[in-house]
Design a protein around this motif. Structure first.
Motif, PDB file in Angstrom:
ATOM      1  N   ASP A 104       5.023   0.747   0.206  1.00  0.00           N
ATOM      2  CA  ASP A 104       3.586   0.983   0.212  1.00  0.00           C
ATOM      3  C   ASP A 104       3.041   1.077  -1.215  1.00  0.00           C
ATOM      4  O   ASP A 104       1.984   0.524  -1.538  1.00  0.00           O
ATOM      5  N   THR A 108       0.384  -1.502  -2.857  1.00  0.00           N
ATOM      6  CA  THR A 108      -0.878  -1.006  -3.429  1.00  0.00           C
ATOM      7  C   THR A 108      -1.044  -1.463  -4.870  1.00  0.00           C
ATOM      8  O   THR A 108      -2.135  -1.893  -5.297  1.00  0.00           O
ATOM      9  N   GLU A 111      -1.902  -5.112  -4.919  1.00  0.00           N
ATOM     10  CA  GLU A 111      -3.300  -5.351  -4.562  1.00  0.00           C
ATOM     11  C   GLU A 111      -4.226  -5.087  -5.746  1.00  0.00           C
ATOM     12  O   GLU A 111      -5.201  -5.817  -5.979  1.00  0.00           O
ATOM     13  N   ARG A 112      -3.943  -4.048  -6.521  1.00  0.00           N
ATOM     14  CA  ARG A 112      -4.764  -3.769  -7.704  1.00  0.00           C
ATOM     15  C   ARG A 112      -4.591  -4.874  -8.748  1.00  0.00           C
ATOM     16  O   ARG A 112      -5.565  -5.277  -9.412  1.00  0.00           O
ATOM     17  N   ARG A 128       2.744  -7.141   0.941  1.00  0.00           N
ATOM     18  CA  ARG A 128       2.173  -6.622   2.185  1.00  0.00           C
ATOM     19  C   ARG A 128       3.164  -6.789   3.350  1.00  0.00           C
ATOM     20  O   ARG A 128       3.316  -5.901   4.192  1.00  0.00           O
TER      21      ARG A 128
END
Length: 257
Positions: A104, A108, A111-112, A128
């Motif tokens: 996770d 994350t 994604e940033r 993901r």
């Protein structure tokens, strides 16, 4: 165990003697003559077969005792294994949770980075996918804990509110060296309760066969006393007493089976 102990109790002197047979008869004639006869006979075939019958009952009790102990040991072993399975499943949940948290965090971060233009869409999709796979693995590990708990509940006979227990502890470390298996067969044979029970059952069968062998030749044999009292109707009465013997002849039932 109670049934086997009861059979042993029956294979005693009192059980071997069996029933006492009493035969009574009365005869009369028109001229006033009459006769009474009373026979009391005790069957003694059981006395002849008593050693064999008692040995068979002792062997049956020994076999039953060994089987009961083996059953208890198997239950204990299955319960201990089930408990260790629960501990292992709980530890697996912790491992899967740690893996999910790492996946996770990686997703994350990816994604940033994607938002700032520092990574590709394919890399973001991979992170993901890894996170979702870790989530599935965690859910499966949690479901496995519940399955393991139900197995242990069944072995312990727990239901209702008694199933709300918690397990603590860790699995022990694996031994540094594998155990020696050179003498495993000899050790297993030496302590096998199944073999003890089998030998006892075989001994009991041999002794029961000996009992049946005697009864195939002499199915019934009794000794006792006979009393006769007769009156010929002319004032002449006679009373006699003497031994009585009863012998069974295996004419139609030689007990070949």
């Amino acid at each position: 165990l109670g049934i086997a102990a009861g059979e042993l109790q029956l294979a005693t002197l009192g059980g071997a003697l069996g029933a006492t047979h009493v035969d009574a008869s009365y005869r009369s004639a028109g001229d006033g003559a009459r006769e009474y006869e009373l026979d009391v006979v005790q069957d003694v075939v059981g006395l002849i077969t008593l050693p064999r019958a008692r040995a068979a009952a002792n062997a049956t009790l020994a076999a039953t005792r060994a089987t009961a102990i083996a059953t208890a040991i198997r239950l204990v072993a299955r319960t201990e294994i089930a408990f260790r399975d629960v501990i292992a499943a709980v530890q697996m949940v912790e491992l899967r949770r740690t893996a999910f948290e790492a996946a996770d965090a990686a997703a994350t971060l990816r994604e940033r980075m994607f938002t700032s233009g520092g990574t590709s869409p394919l890399a973001q999709a991979r992170e993901r996918a890894a996170r979702e796979q870790a989530r599935i693995d965690l859910a499966q590990a949690e479901a496995n804990v519940e399955q393991r708990r139900e197995t242990l509940n069944s072995l312990l006979g727990l239901s209702g509110s008694r199933t709300k227990w918690t397990a603590a502890g860790m699995l022990p470390d694996a031994p540094a060296e594998a155990p020696s298996l050179d003498d495993i067969e000899g050790a297993a044979v030496a302590v096998s309760l199944d073999l003890v029970a089998a030998r006892a059952r075989a001994e009991g069968a041999v002794n029961r066969a000996g009992v049946e062998r005697v009864r195939s030749v002499l199915p019934d044999f009794g000794v006792g006393v006979a009393l006769v009292d007769d009156d010929d109707g002319h004032g002449n009465a006679h009373t006699g007493i003497g031994p009585a013997v009863r012998i069974g002849i295996p004419l139609f039932d030689p007990r070949r089976g």
